[in-house]
Design an enzyme around this catalytic site. Structure first.
Site, PDB file in Angstrom:
ATOM      1  N   ARG A 150       0.627  -0.881   0.286  1.00 44.61           N
ATOM      2  CA  ARG A 150       0.061  -0.034  -0.302  1.00 44.61           C
ATOM      3  C   ARG A 150       1.060   1.204   0.553  1.00 44.61           C
ATOM      4  O   ARG A 150       2.242   0.949  -0.156  1.00 44.61           O
ATOM      5  CB  ARG A 150      -0.905   0.081   1.216  1.00 44.61           C
ATOM      6  CG  ARG A 150      -0.590  -0.527   2.542  1.00 44.61           C
ATOM      7  CD  ARG A 150      -0.234   0.017   3.620  1.00 44.61           C
ATOM      8  NE  ARG A 150      -0.111   1.696   3.216  1.00 44.61           N
ATOM      9  CZ  ARG A 150       0.684   2.082   3.716  1.00 44.61           C
ATOM     10  NH1 ARG A 150       1.743   1.409   3.805  1.00 44.61           N
ATOM     11  NH2 ARG A 150       0.613   3.185   3.461  1.00 44.61           N
ATOM     12  N   GLY A 151       0.188   1.920  -0.265  1.00 43.08           N
ATOM     13  CA  GLY A 151       0.834   3.348  -0.774  1.00 43.08           C
ATOM     14  C   GLY A 151       1.095   3.732  -2.220  1.00 43.08           C
ATOM     15  O   GLY A 151       1.358   2.576  -2.725  1.00 43.08           O
ATOM     16  N   ALA A 152       0.406   4.319  -2.620  1.00 39.24           N
ATOM     17  CA  ALA A 152       0.734   5.098  -4.011  1.00 39.24           C
ATOM     18  C   ALA A 152       1.812   4.936  -5.031  1.00 39.24           C
ATOM     19  O   ALA A 152       1.459   3.661  -5.488  1.00 39.24           O
ATOM     20  CB  ALA A 152       0.404   6.412  -3.875  1.00 39.24           C
TER      21      ALA A 152
ATOM     22  N   ARG B  17      -7.077  -0.505  -7.390  1.00 35.44           N
ATOM     23  CA  ARG B  17      -7.174   0.599  -6.236  1.00 35.44           C
ATOM     24  C   ARG B  17      -7.526   1.625  -7.152  1.00 35.44           C
ATOM     25  O   ARG B  17      -6.712   2.395  -7.409  1.00 35.44           O
ATOM     26  CB  ARG B  17      -6.133   0.277  -5.483  1.00 35.44           C
ATOM     27  CG  ARG B  17      -6.102  -0.632  -4.484  1.00 35.44           C
ATOM     28  CD  ARG B  17      -5.619   0.324  -3.511  1.00 35.44           C
ATOM     29  NE  ARG B  17      -6.043   0.911  -2.137  1.00 35.44           N
ATOM     30  CZ  ARG B  17      -6.248   1.488  -1.016  1.00 35.44           C
ATOM     31  NH1 ARG B  17      -4.979   1.366  -0.782  1.00 35.44           N
ATOM     32  NH2 ARG B  17      -7.504   2.292  -0.485  1.00 35.44           N
TER      33      ARG B  17
ATOM     34  N   GLN C  75      -2.932   2.761  10.141  1.00 29.88           N
ATOM     35  CA  GLN C  75      -1.612   2.975   9.163  1.00 29.88           C
ATOM     36  C   GLN C  75      -0.567   3.077  10.121  1.00 29.88           C
ATOM     37  O   GLN C  75       0.535   3.280   9.959  1.00 29.88           O
ATOM     38  CB  GLN C  75      -2.090   2.832   8.026  1.00 29.88           C
ATOM     39  CG  GLN C  75      -2.290   1.817   6.904  1.00 29.88           C
ATOM     40  CD  GLN C  75      -4.421   2.355   6.670  1.00 29.88           C
ATOM     41  OE1 GLN C  75      -4.367   2.722   7.957  1.00 29.88           O
ATOM     42  NE2 GLN C  75      -5.154   1.999   5.600  1.00 29.88           N
TER      43      GLN C  75
ATOM     44  N   ASP D  12      -1.872  10.890  -2.172  1.00 33.32           N
ATOM     45  CA  ASP D  12      -2.262   9.263  -3.535  1.00 33.32           C
ATOM     46  C   ASP D  12      -2.471   9.771  -4.425  1.00 33.32           C
ATOM     47  O   ASP D  12      -2.773   9.104  -5.794  1.00 33.32           O
ATOM     48  CB  ASP D  12      -4.205   8.661  -3.100  1.00 33.32           C
ATOM     49  CG  ASP D  12      -3.201   7.645  -1.914  1.00 33.32           C
ATOM     50  OD1 ASP D  12      -2.462   6.633  -2.058  1.00 33.32           O
ATOM     51  OD2 ASP D  12      -3.145   7.890  -0.780  1.00 33.32           O
TER      52      ASP D  12
ATOM     53  N   ASN E  66      -6.224  12.083   0.123  1.00 30.09           N
ATOM     54  CA  ASN E  66      -4.886  11.148   0.988  1.00 30.09           C
ATOM     55  C   ASN E  66      -6.400  10.420   1.467  1.00 30.09           C
ATOM     56  O   ASN E  66      -6.948  10.587   1.672  1.00 30.09           O
ATOM     57  CB  ASN E  66      -3.698  12.154   1.773  1.00 30.09           C
ATOM     58  CG  ASN E  66      -3.088  11.612   2.800  1.00 30.09           C
ATOM     59  OD1 ASN E  66      -2.218  10.230   2.001  1.00 30.09           O
ATOM     60  ND2 ASN E  66      -2.553  11.297   3.985  1.00 30.09           N
ATOM     61  N   LYS E  67      -5.278   9.954   2.895  1.00 31.91           N
ATOM     62  CA  LYS E  67      -6.715   8.869   3.715  1.00 31.91           C
ATOM     63  C   LYS E  67      -7.009   9.214   4.147  1.00 31.91           C
ATOM     64  O   LYS E  67      -6.817  10.521   5.071  1.00 31.91           O
ATOM     65  CB  LYS E  67      -5.355   8.122   4.908  1.00 31.91           C
ATOM     66  CG  LYS E  67      -5.845   6.930   5.785  1.00 31.91           C
ATOM     67  CD  LYS E  67      -6.916   6.067   4.821  1.00 31.91           C
ATOM     68  CE  LYS E  67      -5.892   5.320   3.739  1.00 31.91           C
ATOM     69  NZ  LYS E  67      -6.587   3.851   3.418  1.00 31.91           N
TER      70      LYS E  67
END
Length: 583
Positions: A282-284, A325, A432, A473, A483-484
């Site tokens: 995970r993470g762009a 995603r 996270q 992202d 973002n998150k």
């Protein structure tokens, strides 16, 4: 009749009855084999209940799975057994069963950590989980090859177990230990949790294997355990979210952090899609790199194709991976870059095209490392001695190939001896911030506090926060950032308390084709992430749930963007196009 066949038939009947009596199989489930010689195996046939097995029932097959002088077919998972015999000359017997308590751990996607009982550590070690595929395909033995070579006990996700040994008695004893350890772990968790052994104790127990005459192999239980010791910076830096080793894609399963450090080889494009979707990677930036390598995994069995059929299959695989995603632009950017490189090339064969897309994926991987370090170089002057820095979710080393985005300035400041503290929002619902950001910063020796998301305002009010740095992202052309979920709230708080709010990102995250944040597709995730905390339900059954994975922070709340090309300030509609218009 082959030498030893009569005894082997009697043993298969005996242990068929035992696995049924123990509850490890029901109806016609499972299968047992005994190696007769280098070319022949005795196996239980399809369609016969294990409690009804007689000595006339097992059939002899060759190492291709073909029956010898018999019209019946072997049990469907015969390929698992043959794979074990090909790889392991020491293996003479294999049992595939369906132990219910052990299977429950794979359904819950919880680690079946057998490293808490001395006799299990000595006998089994850690039990890995292999993805399960339809037995009629070639995927199942491919997914298990490395694990069967490494250990005597393997779980098949949501399906069953495979235990190997020198005899059926040996394989059955390992099956019993597997199910017994699962039963004890379930009981321990119901009492509030299970504490693993320290690293030193585990190493001591592994040393007893030879003393007790334990044969076979076991995966060590030492990685990921909290034994009170912190690795030095070099050791912490060795934990990578993505590795490409000898043509194999290895992903760090981040859903198991901070308690377990588990690396999984990706053997199919479906597995890569699933790993991205389930946030194992995970993470762009990281999912962009994973997607690029995922195309290589998807296409390596298509080298016999000519150019146009190969390119068509490559485009299909790219669209499939992009669907895992949709919010993070890096994923579609990376797979589209790989496809474009293949289409531009003059390569005429599938083999040449595979070599080319592999090289392009590796370039993307290497570039991400350099981009993140450049973000750190541009952002490090913002961090001064005595500062408190708040960050949200994980835009760290685990979300990229190295350094991270939001954390890159922090790592470089720490290397330069700057003294500062980080406040890491836990980042509900998947935590996270506490599971990943706090863990990786702690491993690097950075002073870090974990706080719940609703504590951020109080920390700012108390004057503990002087700077906010988050990742993103996707950056729209006007400077809006996705973002998150929860980032928007942090930005509003920072504005209220007059605290600078910075967003760190590589150039691949800037999407000039999306005019504003209103056009960014926001992923909605499963309700269970909100209604449960770990394995415990925390909301009423049947309650309606919203679970957007991201929110969009308007550009007017963003002090500046820290990028690999420099710090970008308003007006973003102009400065972003000036800096990234030709990227």
């Amino acid at each position: 009749m082959l030498p030893g066949e009569n005894n082997a038939r009697a043993e298969i009947v005996r242990y068929s009855h035992k696995v049924h009596a123990a509850g490890f199989v029901c109806a016609t489930d499972g299968n047992l084999t005994v190696r007769l010689d280098d070319n022949h195996v005795l196996i239980t046939p399809s369609g016969i209940r294990k409690e009804d097995m007689t000595e006339a029932d097992p059939i002899v097959i060759d190492m291709n799975g073909d029956p010898i002088d018999d019209t019946r077919r072997p049990s469907t998972e015969y390929k698992i057994h043959l794979e074990a015999y090909r790889q392991r000359p020491d293996v003479r017997a294999v049992i595939h069963a369906h132990p219910p308590k052990a299977i429950a751990f794979t359904i819950a996607e919880a680690p079946l950590d057998t490293c808490m009982l001395p006799e299990v550590v000595v006998g089994l070690g850690r039990v890995p989980v292999a993805p399960y595929a339809t037995p009629s395909t070639e995927a199942l033995p491919d997914s298990m090859r490395k694990l069967i070579h490494s250990t005597d006990v393997v779980m098949l996700a949501r399906h069953g177990s495979v235990t190997v040994g020198k005899t059926l008695s040996d394989a059955f004893a390992k099956l019993e230990k597997l199910e017994r350890s699962a039963e004890i772990l379930i009981a321990a968790q119901s009492l509030g949790g299970a504490k693993p052994f320290s690293r030193d104790r585990l190493e001591e127990l592994h040393g007893l294997r030879g003393f007790y005459g334990v044969s076979g192999r076991a995966l060590p239980c030492v990685d990921g355990l909290d034994d009170g010791r912190r690795p030095d910076d070099q050791e912490a830096r060795s934990v990578r979210s993505i590795e490409w080793e000898d043509g194999r894609l290895i992903l760090l399963d981040q859903t198991q952090l901070p308690n377990h450090v588990v690396r999984e080889e990706q053997t199919s494009v479906e597995q890569v899609w699933d790993s991205i979707k389930k946030l194992k990677v995970r993470g762009a930036p990281a999912i962009g790199v994973a997607g690029a390598y995922g195309l290589v995994v998807a296409m390596r069995e298509n080298t016999a194709l000519e150019r146009e059929p190969f390119l068509a299959a490559l485009r299909d695989a790219a669209a499939y991976l992009s669907s895992s995603r949709p919010t993070a632009v890096n994923l579609s950017w990376a797979v589209n870059r790989v496809v474009a490189a293949a289409q531009r090339s003059g390569a005429s064969s599938g083999a040449e095209l595979l070599e080319l897309i592999t090289a392009e994926a590796r370039h993307i991987h290497e570039e991400d490392i350099e981009l993140c370090r450049s973000i750190g170089v541009h952002g490090v002057p913002l961090i001064q001695d005595g500062m408190g820095i708040l960050t949200h979710c994980n835009a760290g080393r685990l979300a990229t190939s190295d350094y991270g985005t939001a954390t890159a300035p922090m790592y470089l400041a720490h290397e330069r001896g700057v003294s500062f503290s980080v406040y890491s929002d836990e980042s509900r619902p998947l935590l996270q911030g506490s599971r990943l950001t706090a863990w990786e910063l702690q491993q690097a020796g950075i002073d870090v506090y974990t706080i719940t998301d609703n504590m951020a305002a109080a920390m700012m009010q108390q004057g503990l926060i002087h700077l906010v740095i988050v990742g993103t992202d996707r950056v729209a052309a006007n400077g809006d950032v996705a973002n998150k979920i929860g980032t928007l709230g942090v930005a509003i708080l920072a504005k209220h308390f007059n605290i600078p709010f910075y967003v760190a990102c590589p150039s691949s995250t800037v999407d000039l084709g999306t005019e504003t944040g209103r056009e960014i597709e926001i992923e909605e995730r499963d309700a269970e992430e909100v209604t449960s905390f770990g394995a415990r339900r925390t909301a009423p059954v049947g309650i309606k749930v919203r679970n957007p994975a991201f929110d969009v922070t308007p550009h007017e709340l963003v002090t500046a963007l820290i990028t690999d090309r420099g710090i970008v300030r308003p007006p973003y509609g102009q400065t972003l196009r000036e800096l990234f218009g030709a990227k």
